[in-house]
Motif scaffolding. Sequence first.
Motif, PDB file in Angstrom:
ATOM      1  N   GLY A  60       0.796  -1.224   0.000  1.00 11.01           N
ATOM      2  CA  GLY A  60       0.000   0.000   0.000  1.00 11.01           C
ATOM      3  C   GLY A  60       0.826   1.271   0.000  1.00 11.01           C
ATOM      4  O   GLY A  60       0.275   2.373  -0.031  1.00 11.01           O
ATOM      5  N   SER A  61       2.158   1.122   0.025  1.00 13.96           N
ATOM      6  CA  SER A  61       3.034   2.303   0.002  1.00 13.96           C
ATOM      7  C   SER A  61       3.092   2.864  -1.416  1.00 13.96           C
ATOM      8  O   SER A  61       2.611   2.257  -2.377  1.00 13.96           O
ATOM      9  CB  SER A  61       4.442   1.927   0.463  1.00 13.96           C
ATOM     10  OG  SER A  61       5.039   1.026  -0.455  1.00 13.96           O
ATOM     11  N   LEU A  62       3.724   4.027  -1.560  1.00 14.57           N
ATOM     12  CA  LEU A  62       3.816   4.669  -2.867  1.00 14.57           C
ATOM     13  C   LEU A  62       4.537   3.783  -3.875  1.00 14.57           C
ATOM     14  O   LEU A  62       4.073   3.616  -5.019  1.00 14.57           O
ATOM     15  CB  LEU A  62       4.540   6.014  -2.733  1.00 14.57           C
ATOM     16  CG  LEU A  62       4.786   6.790  -4.038  1.00 14.57           C
ATOM     17  CD1 LEU A  62       3.466   7.134  -4.703  1.00 14.57           C
ATOM     18  CD2 LEU A  62       5.608   8.034  -3.762  1.00 14.57           C
ATOM     19  N   ALA A  64       4.873   0.523  -3.848  1.00 14.30           N
ATOM     20  CA  ALA A  64       4.044  -0.644  -4.155  1.00 14.30           C
ATOM     21  C   ALA A  64       2.918  -0.275  -5.115  1.00 14.30           C
ATOM     22  O   ALA A  64       2.615  -1.019  -6.055  1.00 14.30           O
ATOM     23  CB  ALA A  64       3.472  -1.224  -2.860  1.00 14.30           C
ATOM     24  N   LEU A  65       2.287   0.878  -4.907  1.00  9.40           N
ATOM     25  CA  LEU A  65       1.192   1.317  -5.774  1.00  9.40           C
ATOM     26  C   LEU A  65       1.690   1.612  -7.181  1.00  9.40           C
ATOM     27  O   LEU A  65       1.044   1.244  -8.172  1.00  9.40           O
ATOM     28  CB  LEU A  65       0.531   2.561  -5.180  1.00  9.40           C
ATOM     29  CG  LEU A  65      -0.261   2.351  -3.883  1.00  9.40           C
ATOM     30  CD1 LEU A  65      -0.757   3.691  -3.343  1.00  9.40           C
ATOM     31  CD2 LEU A  65      -1.439   1.411  -4.123  1.00  9.40           C
ATOM     32  N   LEU A  66       2.858   2.270  -7.273  1.00 10.02           N
ATOM     33  CA  LEU A  66       3.394   2.602  -8.588  1.00 10.02           C
ATOM     34  C   LEU A  66       3.797   1.341  -9.349  1.00 10.02           C
ATOM     35  O   LEU A  66       3.568   1.237 -10.558  1.00 10.02           O
ATOM     36  CB  LEU A  66       4.603   3.538  -8.438  1.00 10.02           C
ATOM     37  CG  LEU A  66       4.292   4.962  -7.958  1.00 10.02           C
ATOM     38  CD1 LEU A  66       5.585   5.752  -7.746  1.00 10.02           C
ATOM     39  CD2 LEU A  66       3.389   5.690  -8.958  1.00 10.02           C
ATOM     40  N   GLN A  67       4.387   0.363  -8.655  1.00  7.71           N
ATOM     41  CA  GLN A  67       4.766  -0.870  -9.327  1.00  7.71           C
ATOM     42  C   GLN A  67       3.535  -1.661  -9.763  1.00  7.71           C
ATOM     43  O   GLN A  67       3.524  -2.268 -10.838  1.00  7.71           O
ATOM     44  CB  GLN A  67       5.655  -1.733  -8.426  1.00  7.71           C
ATOM     45  CG  GLN A  67       6.066  -3.065  -9.054  1.00  7.71           C
ATOM     46  CD  GLN A  67       6.616  -2.907 -10.469  1.00  7.71           C
ATOM     47  OE1 GLN A  67       7.281  -1.932 -10.785  1.00  7.71           O
ATOM     48  NE2 GLN A  67       6.316  -3.879 -11.328  1.00  7.71           N
ATOM     49  N   SER A  68       2.493  -1.626  -8.941  1.00  6.42           N
ATOM     50  CA  SER A  68       1.247  -2.299  -9.305  1.00  6.42           C
ATOM     51  C   SER A  68       0.673  -1.684 -10.574  1.00  6.42           C
ATOM     52  O   SER A  68       0.217  -2.390 -11.485  1.00  6.42           O
ATOM     53  CB  SER A  68       0.239  -2.189  -8.159  1.00  6.42           C
ATOM     54  OG  SER A  68      -1.014  -2.739  -8.531  1.00  6.42           O
ATOM     55  N   ALA A  69       0.699  -0.344 -10.652  1.00  2.40           N
ATOM     56  CA  ALA A  69       0.195   0.350 -11.844  1.00  2.40           C
ATOM     57  C   ALA A  69       1.084   0.057 -13.049  1.00  2.40           C
ATOM     58  O   ALA A  69       0.592  -0.113 -14.172  1.00  2.40           O
ATOM     59  CB  ALA A  69       0.131   1.844 -11.588  1.00  2.40           C
ATOM     60  N   SER A  75      -5.565   1.579 -12.379  1.00  2.00           N
ATOM     61  CA  SER A  75      -6.924   1.232 -11.973  1.00  2.00           C
ATOM     62  C   SER A  75      -7.844   2.403 -12.291  1.00  2.00           C
ATOM     63  O   SER A  75      -7.388   3.500 -12.635  1.00  2.00           O
ATOM     64  CB  SER A  75      -6.959   0.936 -10.476  1.00  2.00           C
ATOM     65  OG  SER A  75      -6.627   2.116  -9.741  1.00  2.00           O
ATOM     66  N   ALA A  78      -7.026   5.264 -10.009  1.00  2.00           N
ATOM     67  CA  ALA A  78      -5.771   5.936 -10.372  1.00  2.00           C
ATOM     68  C   ALA A  78      -5.942   6.767 -11.632  1.00  2.00           C
ATOM     69  O   ALA A  78      -5.444   7.893 -11.727  1.00  2.00           O
ATOM     70  CB  ALA A  78      -4.671   4.902 -10.563  1.00  2.00           C
TER      71      ALA A  78
END
Length: 231
Positions: A60-62, A64-69, A75, A78
């Motif tokens: 949920g960190s920045l 982690a979110l950027l890598q998920s995107a 999403s 996003a």
Amino acid sequence: MKRGLFTIIGVATGAVGAVVLAPVALTMAGFTSAGIAAGSLAASMMSSAAIANGGGVAAGSLVALLQSAGAAGLSAGAAAAVASVGGAAGAVVGGAADLLSHSKRPPSPEEEDDEEEEEMEMTQELIVDLRWIPVITLIATGAAAAGAIVAAPAVLTAAGFTAGGIAAGSLASSLMSAAAVANGGGVAAGGVVAALQSAGAAGIPLAGQAIVGAVGATVGAVVSMASNYTV
């Protein structure tokens, strides 16, 4: 050129450009579909985050979110946020262009005859022009872009374009029937009905989110600017 045109163009261009270019920016930064690229900005961010969190990157960190995107794409939430920022930035740039384009007009003969009247009129015009980039317009632009992207899937479902197919007795069903009649018994691939059902079943693609965000941002900007001139 009509006042406000540059602002509207800036809003639409900013919203679309931000959503379309965001995946490119993520890849360039090192957040790729295959993972974080070695030696990239993403790798440096991951290293810093790991040190700060005692050896691991927090969920949920920045980072982690950027890598998920970067791996799975933006999403809806996003994309809404990106379109909001892009539309707001476009509104600022377009509003500034509007201000400059209307502050360079040649003075009228009456204004040349009366210098004091000219200065007063130009001051009043400047005050009005500045109202084209108020905080309320930026808020309306961002909120409308985000709202359009977030609400679009619900609107498709309500219309009958669902994950399980076109719902019987729905607006989508009526559109499908009309399209089939117009095309001699079948729904054309790539047609409006086919595209809407594809979005309803699999989600709105990135290009679709960009268009929806741009339309929402533009509507929000136009409504806000119109309200500024009626108060």
